[in-house]
Design a protein around this motif. Structure first.
Motif, PDB file in Angstrom:
ATOM      1  N   HIS A  15      39.166   5.380 -17.917  1.00 29.98           N
ATOM      2  CA  HIS A  15      38.265   4.348 -17.615  1.00 29.98           C
ATOM      3  C   HIS A  15      37.113   4.373 -18.132  1.00 29.98           C
ATOM      4  O   HIS A  15      36.380   5.172 -17.932  1.00 29.98           O
ATOM      5  N   PHE A  20      29.788  10.165 -10.491  1.00 37.86           N
ATOM      6  CA  PHE A  20      30.318   9.930 -11.856  1.00 37.86           C
ATOM      7  C   PHE A  20      29.109  10.241 -12.905  1.00 37.86           C
ATOM      8  O   PHE A  20      28.093  10.231 -12.753  1.00 37.86           O
ATOM      9  N   CYS A  30      33.438   3.182 -18.287  1.00 41.73           N
ATOM     10  CA  CYS A  30      32.307   3.002 -17.194  1.00 41.73           C
ATOM     11  C   CYS A  30      31.233   2.603 -17.882  1.00 41.73           C
ATOM     12  O   CYS A  30      30.693   3.223 -18.618  1.00 41.73           O
ATOM     13  N   HIS A  52      40.654   2.504 -10.875  1.00 43.43           N
ATOM     14  CA  HIS A  52      40.411   3.934 -10.540  1.00 43.43           C
ATOM     15  C   HIS A  52      39.994   4.249  -9.016  1.00 43.43           C
ATOM     16  O   HIS A  52      39.139   3.253  -8.432  1.00 43.43           O
ATOM     17  N   ILE A 104      33.696   0.125 -13.010  1.00 43.10           N
ATOM     18  CA  ILE A 104      34.363   1.035 -13.595  1.00 43.10           C
ATOM     19  C   ILE A 104      35.697   0.232 -14.025  1.00 43.10           C
ATOM     20  O   ILE A 104      36.241  -0.426 -13.079  1.00 43.10           O
ATOM     21  N   THR A 143      33.331   7.584 -19.991  1.00 47.11           N
ATOM     22  CA  THR A 143      34.692   7.619 -19.568  1.00 47.11           C
ATOM     23  C   THR A 143      34.939   8.236 -18.587  1.00 47.11           C
ATOM     24  O   THR A 143      34.516   9.780 -18.330  1.00 47.11           O
TER      25      THR A 143
END
Length: 444
Positions: free
Chosen positions: A153, A73, A155, A65, A109, A145
């Motif tokens: 992805h 995030f 996380c 990512h 990630i 996610t």
């Protein structure tokens, strides 16, 4: 996603050369120097050197990512990226500030082709944490996610950790290095025992996946962090066409921080085992192991059937204990399978009859009785390897030599006794991690 870059190799016309004219090369081929680093299949390339950064090719569908400094995030944009900690086939790892409580965490990630049901990390988090050794396992603090241009992805939020336990581990000069390193070796064994008690093999147990725990950084400001680790270096990404970058690519790659720069003020005497991407349950072993070959036991190198399991972890544990204590890999700079088996025979004796006959290259190194055939300038054995001093600790004064670390003869004998057991050619005769913990080497 491939764990290695899948960028196309440069064509002949891309390769630099020293010829002044076409007649210097066969078939009139002209060689021109590269104007920049080789481009990826997406037409992107990295401006400048690529040391300390991940493969740019991995920023594609199924891969990494794209992340930039300052990105946020998690729920309510909780985790803000301030530096880069690492990368691998699994994805990238970032130093973040948890804005909900002003603490520091690491954010892993994962590449989008790694699915949630493959994450042993989440399985481990659900195990009984009261079992000894759990405190030396990197357990997720949070997970979520992220959707991006290269897929979905997973996380993982994890504690911030320091450098690996070897080589050149920084240990405070006022401490007994031997005692500190034996303590770390014991903790690593406890971590394996925790995994094995829960019927889990690590699958990639080696010093690169054993990191030093840190004293809390939470009282430090972002500026303080940068004064210790240095400002993040941004390496620009460009397109060959000169057009805008594709959505799959970051604008730049960040050079990973050197966590050993934190020094003895923040590096503790405790370890934490990371990276469970190769882990598996005892009942579901994979067909092969992702660990580097110089941590593999002979039965795997010889491609015997149905041998992958906890005994492989235990051979890797033997390699790891040696490397932690001696600060150098046991099979140093040896990566060829036959050479690794040959070095094992030099160290631990002739293979059992069935393995010996299966090893087709044995005659290149040994006679039929297992005697070494090649010339050697000095005696070489496992005991000699244990007796070598190592220059393990950088001195604060460059004009002065490094400090040498020597293992005493008494300790060499105890460590040799333990490792000979772990390096048994018969997998079922290797001691369990629980049995290893009781060895007298740890009681010095």
């Amino acid at each position: 996603m491939s764990k290695e870059s899948s960028a196309q190799p440069p064509s002949l016309s891309d390769v630099g050369g020293g010829a002044d004219n076409d007649s210097d090369w066969p078939n009139g081929i002209s060689f021109e120097p590269l104007a920049h680093a080789p481009a990826t299949s997406q037409g992107t390339y990295l401006e400048g050197i690529d040391e300390g950064v991940e493969p740019l090719e991995e920023y594609q569908d199924g891969g990494y990512h794209p992340v930039h400094l300052g990105d946020c995030f998690g729920p309510s944009d909780r985790y803000r990226v301030i530096h880069k900690l690492g990368y691998g086939g699994f994805g990238t790892v970032w130093l973040c500030q948890d804005t909900s409580n002003a603490t520091y965490v690491s954010l892993k990630i994962l590449a989008s082709d790694i699915k949630s049901d493959e994450l042993m990390d989440l399985t481990l988090a659900g195990l009984d944490q009261s079992i000894p050794g759990a405190e030396y396992i990197a357990m997720p603090l949070d997970h979520f996610t992220v959707e991006g241009p290269n897929g979905s992805h997973k996380c993982l939020v994890l504690p911030v950790l320091g450098p690996s336990v070897s080589p050149d581990l920084c240990v405070a000069s006022n401490k007994d290095a031997g005692a500190v390193l034996r303590g770390m070796a014991y903790q690593a064994t406890e971590a394996m025992n925790f995994l094995h008690k829960n019927q889990v093999c690590h699958g990639d147990f080696r010093p690169a996946n054993i990191l030093v725990k840190l004293a809390s950084l939470d009282h430090l400001s972002e500026e303080d962090i940068f004064s210790l680790l240095g400002q993040p270096t941004q390496n620009p990404v460009r397109t060959e066409s000169g057009e805008d970058l594709p959505a799959s690519s970051p604008r730049y790659l960040v050079t990973q921080a050197d966590m050993s720069c934190l020094g003895s003020k923040y590096l503790t005497d405790q370890i934490c085992v990371i990276d469970f991407g190769e882990s598996f349950s005892f009942s579901s072993p994979p067909e092969d192991l992702g660990i580097p070959e110089h941590y593999l036991p002979p039965e795997v190198l010889l491609e015997e059937q149905d041998v992958i399991g906890p005994a492989c972890d235990l051979w890797a544990l033997g390699c790891t204990l040696f490397e932690i204590r001696e600060q150098i890999p046991l099979f140093y700079m040896i990566y060829n399978k036959d050479e690794l088996i040959a070095e094992s025979v030099r160290f631990f004796g002739k293979l059992p009859k069935e393995k010996w006959e299966k090893w087709e290259a044995r005659g290149d190194w040994f006679d039929k009785d297992g005697k070494w055939l090649r010339k050697q300038t000095q005696p070489w054995s496992f005991e000699v390897a244990l007796s070598k001093s190592s220059e393990a600790f950088e001195n604060n004064h460059p004009e002065e030599p490094k400090k040498s670390m020597m293992t005493s003869e008494a300790e060499q004998k105890l460590l040799a006794d333990l490792l000979y057991q772990l390096f048994s050619y018969e997998p079922d005769k290797r001691p369990t991690a629980e049995e290893v913990l009781k060895h007298d080497w740890f009681k010095m």
